[in-house]
Each structure stands twice: as C-alpha cells, then as structure tokens.
Design an enzyme around this catalytic site. Structure first.
Site, short mmCIF file in Angstrom:
data_model
loop_
_atom_site.label_atom_id
_atom_site.label_comp_id
_atom_site.label_asym_id
_atom_site.label_seq_id
_atom_site.Cartn_x
_atom_site.Cartn_y
_atom_site.Cartn_z
N PHE A 1 0.88 -1.27 0.07
CA PHE A 1 -0.06 -0.01 -0.01
C PHE A 1 1.02 1.30 -0.12
O PHE A 1 0.83 2.10 0.67
CB PHE A 1 -0.90 0.00 1.15
N GLY B 1 9.57 11.15 -5.54
CA GLY B 1 8.87 9.80 -5.47
C GLY B 1 8.95 8.87 -6.43
O GLY B 1 8.28 7.62 -6.60
N VAL C 1 6.42 -1.95 -17.18
CA VAL C 1 7.26 -1.37 -18.27
C VAL C 1 6.77 0.03 -18.61
O VAL C 1 5.57 0.25 -19.02
CB VAL C 1 7.44 -1.99 -19.46
N GLY D 1 5.15 6.98 -10.78
CA GLY D 1 4.12 7.81 -9.93
C GLY D 1 3.07 6.89 -9.73
O GLY D 1 2.63 5.88 -10.50
N LYS E 1 13.29 -3.57 -17.51
CA LYS E 1 12.11 -3.14 -18.41
C LYS E 1 12.60 -3.67 -19.94
O LYS E 1 11.63 -4.11 -20.62
CB LYS E 1 12.05 -1.63 -18.27
N GLU F 1 1.57 -4.83 -17.36
CA GLU F 1 1.83 -3.74 -17.92
C GLU F 1 2.24 -2.62 -17.17
O GLU F 1 2.97 -1.89 -17.78
CB GLU F 1 0.46 -3.45 -18.41
N VAL G 1 2.03 3.09 -5.36
CA VAL G 1 1.24 2.60 -6.32
C VAL G 1 0.10 1.76 -5.82
O VAL G 1 -1.15 2.08 -6.38
CB VAL G 1 1.92 1.33 -7.26
N1 HSE Z 1 12.11 4.12 -10.53
C1 HSE Z 1 11.65 4.07 -11.68
C2 HSE Z 1 11.72 5.09 -12.64
C3 HSE Z 1 10.03 4.12 -11.23
O1 HSE Z 1 12.15 6.25 -12.23
O2 HSE Z 1 11.02 5.13 -13.67
C4 HSE Z 1 8.99 3.27 -12.36
O3 HSE Z 1 9.32 2.17 -12.83
#
Ligand code: HSE
Length: 400
Positions: free
Chosen positions: A12, A179, A124, A294, A197, A121, A15
């Site tokens: 929690f 964040g 990535v 985010g 990714k 999904e 995301v």
């Molecule tokens: N730390 C990753 C970024 C978060 O900055 O893209 C999303 O996967």
C-alpha cells in the site's frame, strides 16, 4: 458476462494506495479489493489500520480471492508471493520489473502449469500501454527494433543536468523526494531498472527470453559537466536508452546513455516522462509517450490489467513459438568515452577514432568500439569513465 474479481492486494505504498483510490473512483469494474497485506505495522496510512493485515497467508490461503495484485518493492518477497499465488491457481498482476526480468523463464512455465494469467503492464513505462500493444497489435514477427526511455529518474536527472548544470546528487535527491526513484536509486542511475524493463520489452518484441547478466547496462552515474557541455555544443542531448534491434538475425541490445539529435523521439521527452519507439518492417517508427512512474500513472496500468482479467485476458506470447533470433554477444557501435583521469581512456579499445581531445584534467575519444569488451563492472568500477553511444550509429554484429 464479466468475472467478479476478488482482489488480494500486497503493498500500500505509492502504487498500491493509488490503485485503491482509482479502483474506488472507477465503478465500471466488476472488481473489489477484499484484503490488503502490508509489511510495516507501525506506518500511518491514508486509510484506517483495520483495513490491513500483516500476514500474507490471509490472502494466499483465502480460496475466495481469485486475483493477487502484487505491488511491493522487495523483489525477493514478491517472488515468494507471486509463485505461491500462481501455485494456488490465482491470477496475478504485478508491477515488479526486477522480479519478472530475473525469473522470466520460470514464471512463464509456472503460469502455464497452473493455467493462470500473469499480467504486468505497469512494470514497463507505467501508463504507456506498450506490452499489450506488442502482444496484440504487433503480434507478428515484423518488428525490427524497440528503443525507450524507460526510467523516469534518470531522464529527470539528464533533463535537469542539461538545463541547469546543477550537481548530480542534488538533482537525484529531488527525484527521490518526488517519489519516482527506486528505494535503492542505484537501480535507476546504473541502468538496472531500464534493463529489467528492456528484457520484458525484448520478450514481447522478439519472443526472446534473456537473463539480466547477458544484457549490458551502463548508467549515468559518471556523467560530468564537461560531457553535458560536449553534447550541448553539438546540439545533442544525453538520454538513457533501453535499446534492442534485429541485426543480421541477432538482437543487439543494451542500456546506455545515447547522444540524440533533435530528430530523435527521445530529444523532447523530458523530466520523468517515458517514451518508446517501436520500429516495424512496414509501419516504420511509432512513438508512445507518457508518464512512466508515479502513483496514478502506474495504478492506471494495473487497473487496465485488472479490467482485462474480467474477460480472462492472458498474454499469448505468440512470438515465443518458433523464435528465430538470439541475443548478439558482441557488436560494433560508435561510442564516446571521457575521463578526468586522462590515462583511464586507454582502458577502452577503439577500432577507429573520429575525434579526440586531451587536456590535463579531461579527455575524450569518439570512435567505434566493440561492446563485447564492456560489462557492467567496466563502467561501475571505473568512476572516471563516462561511456555513451550515438543514436543511429551503424551496428555491426559479430557473426560467429
Ligand atoms: N524508478 C522508476 C523510474 C519507477 O524512475 O522510472 C518506475 O518504474
């Protein structure tokens, strides 16, 4: 008639709480969060503590829960949760790119053995629907290449370095506060997150299963102000790119900083935004951009997976059948190598040299190198070396 989804949610944080909110706001779905399991008993959260359990079996052993949504940070704990859930015949949605990249082959076998769906999904480029497009729209083998800015933190740092020339650590600190950096920002700045990714993209683009140690990742930790100025003087920008292209029947892949010109899709993708360019034989290049990190952008991708599961959606992995490509072990590419320690440049062997500069405190060289001489340690253990490649450089794959 859609399936009623009874969700057990793990995590929690940014995301997980986002998903809770968007699911509550979107009453279009036939889905409800039945239980939420979190780790930290002392943390104050946006909803009452009575909503949480701290025991993972309360979800995993509940036969009523038919969908596990795993949104935790720790990839090892996530492995345990995801494999146990699949073993119990539950569908799983995950956003954990590290878990997926490290256990690709095993997870694919497992989900087939238990006949469940495993969707990711959000793992990535968060809100950009790239996996589903690669699976459904580009479901044949006409794809020739994929390139992406898949990490918001490094793109944010490179954008601000370019615009403000501020110290790297100060900008990284801001990315952490905003964040979107990983709890361990090494994963971002050393290119691991982008690599995980990329491995997922390679799977859905070319049907190729890879393991992390076989895909080179060079990060941006060693970028110097002089490197940014070098780029600016030539009208170029640096972007950390996840790259995979079919060359002579092999897939040349890497994560590395790339110098891009203003005609490249990545040039105008700034701050924490992500972008992916998909190249196919007949449609040429198509570019998707959007928020790649985010709370709500990531939750929106999870929501889309949950929505698809109402209708029993599964990735079919059509490209995995009769896969006819393999990962290239070495290839030649145009590179830029710089250092404040002038002697350190000799650590990289150049096949030819186009340009070089040497002063007492800074030197660089531009020319062709074979990437087989590089591994993550070459980059990581030589703090004085900054290595970047060039957009559209001709890639020569070693034919062995
Ligand atoms: N730390 C990753 C970024 C978060 O900055 O893209 C999303 O996967």
């Amino acid at each position: 008639m859609s399936n009623k989804l009874k969700i057990g949610l793990f995590g929690f944080g940014c995301v997980g709480s986002g998903l809770h909110e968007v699911l509550n706001q979107s009453n279009l779905l036939n889905a409800s969060i039945e239980k939420i399991v979190v780790k930290d008993t002392s943390k104050t959260r946006s909803i009452d503590a009575s909503n949480f359990s701290y025991d993972k079996s309360s979800i995993l052993d509940d036969p009523e829960i038919n969908l596990v949504v795993e949104l935790i940070d720790d990839a090892d704990a996530a492995y345990d949760i995801v494999t146990t859930a699949i073993n119990k015949g539950k569908n799983v949605v995950s956003a954990n790119k590290k878990l997926i990249a490290e256990h690709l082959a095993e997870l694919l076998l497992l989900k087939d053995e238990y006949g469940v769906s495993f969707l990711y999904e959000a793992a990535v480029c968060a809100s950009i629907p790239v996996i589903r497009n690669l699976e459904e729209y580009y479901n044949n083998d006409s794809l020739t290449g994929i390139e992406g800015i898949c990490n918001g933190t490094t793109n944010y740092i490179l954008t601000r370095l370019n615009n403000e020339l501020k110290p790297f650590d100060e900008i990284l600190d801001d990315a952490q506060k905003a964040g979107f950096a990983e709890t361990d920002p090494t994963l971002d700045i050393d290119g691991f997150d982008s690599k995980y990714k990329l491995q997922i993209l390679i799977l859905h683009t070319f049907g190729l299963k890879t393991i992390p140690k076989n895909v080179l990742n060079i990060g941006i930790r060693h970028v110097k102000t002089a490197d940014i100025l070098f780029a600016k003087e030539k009208g170029l920008k640096l972007r950390l790119i996840s790259y995979a292209r079919k060359v002579n029947g092999k897939v040349a892949a890497f994560v590395a900083p790339l110098f891009v010109k203003d005609d490249n899709f990545a040039f105008d993708i700034n701050y924490e935004f992500n972008g992916v360019s998909i190249e196919a034989l007949f449609s040429d290049k198509q570019v998707f951009t959007g928020k790649g990190a985010g709370s709500f952008p990531t939750a929106s991708a999870v929501l889309s997976d949950v929505s698809a599961l109402q209708y029993d959606y599964k990735y079919e992995y059509k490209k995995l059948v009769n896969v006819n490509v393999e990962l290239a072990e070495g290839f030649e590419i145009k590179a830029f190598v710089s250092s404040n320690d002038v002697a350190a440049l000799s650590k990289i062997q150049f096949i030819d040299t186009e340009e070089e500069f040497t002063s007492a405190t800074y030197a660089y060289k531009v020319g062709t190198i074979n990437i087989s001489q590089l591994n993550h340690e070459t980059y990581r253990n030589n703090p004085d070396l900054f290595i970047a490649f060039y957009q559209d450089s001709k890639i020569n794959v070693n034919l062995n």
